[in-house]
Scaffold this active site. Structure first.
Site, short mmCIF file in Angstrom:
data_model
loop_
_atom_site.label_atom_id
_atom_site.label_comp_id
_atom_site.label_asym_id
_atom_site.label_seq_id
_atom_site.Cartn_x
_atom_site.Cartn_y
_atom_site.Cartn_z
N GLU A 248 1.19 -0.83 -0.07
CA GLU A 248 -0.03 0.04 -0.33
C GLU A 248 1.00 1.00 0.06
OE1 GLU A 248 -3.22 -0.45 -0.08
OE2 GLU A 248 -3.47 -2.37 -0.17
N CYS A 282 -2.30 8.75 2.70
CA CYS A 282 -2.00 8.90 1.11
C CYS A 282 -2.99 8.69 0.16
CB CYS A 282 -1.45 7.15 1.30
SG CYS A 282 -3.02 6.19 2.10
P1 NAD Z 1 7.90 5.58 4.29
O1 NAD Z 1 8.32 4.70 3.12
O2 NAD Z 1 9.74 6.82 4.73
O3 NAD Z 1 8.27 4.38 5.53
C1 NAD Z 1 7.14 2.75 5.51
C2 NAD Z 1 8.28 2.08 7.02
O4 NAD Z 1 8.98 1.41 5.70
C3 NAD Z 1 8.45 2.85 8.07
O5 NAD Z 1 8.27 1.85 9.06
C4 NAD Z 1 9.91 3.05 7.90
O6 NAD Z 1 10.98 2.57 8.54
C5 NAD Z 1 10.16 1.58 6.84
N1 NAD Z 1 11.51 1.34 5.89
C6 NAD Z 1 12.27 2.35 5.66
N2 NAD Z 1 13.03 1.81 4.61
C7 NAD Z 1 12.60 0.85 4.74
C8 NAD Z 1 13.72 -0.06 4.08
N3 NAD Z 1 14.57 -0.21 3.55
N4 NAD Z 1 13.68 -1.63 3.81
C9 NAD Z 1 12.50 -1.77 4.46
N5 NAD Z 1 11.47 -0.68 5.47
C10 NAD Z 1 12.02 0.32 5.80
O7 NAD Z 1 6.60 6.22 4.37
P2 NAD Z 1 6.33 7.41 5.51
O8 NAD Z 1 6.95 8.01 5.82
O9 NAD Z 1 7.14 6.60 7.19
O10 NAD Z 1 4.52 7.44 5.16
C11 NAD Z 1 4.70 7.61 4.57
C12 NAD Z 1 4.08 7.08 3.21
O11 NAD Z 1 3.30 5.77 3.46
C13 NAD Z 1 3.24 7.71 2.21
O12 NAD Z 1 3.65 8.24 1.21
C14 NAD Z 1 1.81 7.41 2.29
O13 NAD Z 1 0.77 7.17 0.78
C15 NAD Z 1 2.24 5.90 2.15
N6 NAD Z 1 0.81 5.08 2.76
C16 NAD Z 1 0.39 5.13 1.98
C17 NAD Z 1 -0.91 3.70 2.76
C18 NAD Z 1 -1.67 2.83 1.67
O14 NAD Z 1 -2.87 2.76 2.18
N7 NAD Z 1 -1.51 3.06 0.20
C19 NAD Z 1 -1.41 4.46 4.01
C20 NAD Z 1 -0.51 5.44 4.75
C21 NAD Z 1 0.93 6.11 4.16
#
Ligand code: NAD
Length: 474
Positions: A248, A282
């Protein structure tokens, strides 16, 4: 407050290899220090989840259902306390946090009901040579990775179907907001989840440590919610062992106001679609396309409603717009607005970074041309660029001109026109004359680079189930 700060592995609260401070972004103060996991703790979490998998898969669906139902009841009873925690570590206002917690709890109720309703199939093959028996089995050990913007709901949207399906888990929340996830782990323990089924880690080196987890052949499934950028990295990581993935990812939602729309309703919808969670969703409306004949009225009323919002720390009385999750995130928003103005955007309201320590940014409306750079980015904050269009075809083309495809919003008084527009928009979800569509009973997810798979609804449990076909000689 029931504040858990240790890791949770094999049913025990344990220390790790260090600590990570968690900040209140409205004040910049540290509210807790959470234990971080090293390679040893990550491995122990996989060991525990794998050891528990077989027996958990064999648990009666009714037993798993009742654990989820109990968890739902605990969350509802403690909703105010959890909402305070969400607000403190995320920055969102209490009313948004409370809304999130109630929404989060609903995933437990929905999947408590789904746990006992997994369908199967038994029929004669077309040639009549055998019977076709189709059943579903848990995928197995699942890694759940969640973002900071909905720290409660993104965790329950994964834990709920995993428990319903009979999968064991390793939960890894965002480093900015681990306290809410820890609270939910504690709720699951109190609801009677057997030890080893749900394990909590917060790796001190996220990428490399989770890469090892995803290269452990005992791990069979990844459920990730976060940015498209990280989603792409994880999809590649998962390719080595062909791990099942549901992703997602990010969005860049268009919000279309057609020329026959009820403008007051469209403004009401825009305020929800843009400002729920301070724009850090999102699903947040990110690009407003408004028909020329109604653009002036819509922009004026929308800007007035945005300007009237009270910006204050999330737990203050009457706060309607809280802070971003960090100063770093807030500065990203400010930079996007500054670049948009440099590219010809005209500020209608807001647009100025406040002084002080908190990660605040005001509700902002900018009038822009359709080529403005801001329209290509997920802003993730309280900023609404407005573009004028002339025909429905043009609006649809502009709306679809993005690599994202999570959600689109359409306002019109003509239902047939609304359905035609909805069908032409390239997104997994459409909000027609509404500012919000998220519902645990509906399939949530995107197309294009907004993700793979669906969470919630009847589809949600299938992200944690494999289909098995048994050909029966009769
Ligand atoms: P992010 O991608 O920076 O981080 C998300 C998660 O991934 C965090 O727990 C982070 O620590 C982890 N992560 C980061 N790098 C990683 C790696 N290399 N390997 C494994 N895990 C890793 O996102 P964010 O800033 O926390 O959240 C915002 C983003 O999430 C926005 O783009 C938003 O649109 C998206 N989002 C999508 C939905 C959906 O349902 N489509 C819902 C909520 C948020």
């Amino acid at each position: 407050m029931n504040l858990k700060t240790d890791l949770y592995i094999n049913g025990e609260w344990v220390k790790g290899n260090g600590v990570l401070p968690v900040y209140n972004p409205a004040t910049g103060t540290v509210i807790a220090e959470v234990q971080t996991a090293g390679d040893a703790e990550c491995l122990a979490a996989v060991d525990a989840a794998y050891a528990a998998q077989k027996s958990f898969a064999q648990t009666a669906p009714r037993v798993r259902s009742e654990i989820l139902r109990k968890a739902f009841e605990i969350m509802i009873a403690e909703a105010d306390e959890i909402a305070k925690l969400v607000s403190m570590e995320n920055g969102k206002v209490f009313s948004d946090a409370k809304g999130e917690v109630l929404y989060a709890a609903e995933f437990f109720r929905w999947f408590a009901e789904e746990a006992v309703r997994t369908p199967g199939d038994f029929r004669k093959s077309p040639s009549g040579d055998k019977r076709i028996l189709v059943t579903h089995q848990p995928v197995g050990v699942s890694l759940l990775i969640t973002p900071w913007n909905f720290p409660a709901a993104m965790a329950t949207r994964k834990i709920g179907p995993a428990v319903a399906a009979g999968c064991t888990m390793i939960l890894k929340p965002a480093g900015e907001t681990p306290l809410t996830a820890l609270y939910i782990v504690d709720v699951m323990e109190r609801a009677g989840l057997p030890k080893g089924v749900l394990n909590f880690v917060l790796p001190s080196k996220t990428g490399p440590m989770l890469s090892k987890v995803l290269h452990d052949p005992r791990v069979r499934n990844l459920s990730f919610t976060g940015s498209t950028e990280v989603g792409r990295v994880l999809l590649k990581e998962c390719s080595d062992l062909v791990i099942r993935t549901s992703l997602e990812l990010g969005g860049n939602a268009p919000f279309l106001v057609l020329d026959d729309a009820n403008i007051d309703e469209a403004v009401k919808g825009a305020m929800v679609a843009k400002m729920r969670n301070g724009g850090a969703a999102c699903t947040a409306a990110n690009r407003f396309y408004v028909a020329r004949s109604v653009a002036e009225e819509f922009t004026k009323k929308f800007a007035e409603a945005m300007q009237a919002l009270k910006m204050a720390p999330g737990l203050d009385d009457g706060a309607q717009l809280g802070s971003s999750v960090s100063v770093k995130e807030r500065n990203k928003i400010a930079d996007l607005v500054d670049a948009s103005v440099a590219g010809g955007g005209k500020i209608v309201t807001g647009g100025k970074k406040p002084e002080g320590d908190g990660a605040f940014y005001p509700a902002t409306v900018i009038s822009v041309e359709k080529s403005n750079e801001i329209l290509r980015n997920e802003v993730f904050g309280p900023v609404a660029p407005v573009v004028v269009f002339d025909t429905d075809e043009e609006a649809i083309e502009l709306a679809n001109n993005t690599e994202y495809g999570l959600i689109s919003y359409v306002f019109t008084s003509d239902l047939a026109r609304g359905i035609r527009t909805a069908e032409a928009l390239e997104s997994g979800m459409i909000a027609l004359n509404r500012g919000v569509v998220s519902d645990p009973a509906a399939p949530f997810g995107g197309v294009k680079q907004s993700g793979l798979g669906r969470e919630g609804g009847f589809a949600g449990i299938h992200e944690f189930l494999e289909t098995k076909y048994i050909g029966v000689e009769i």
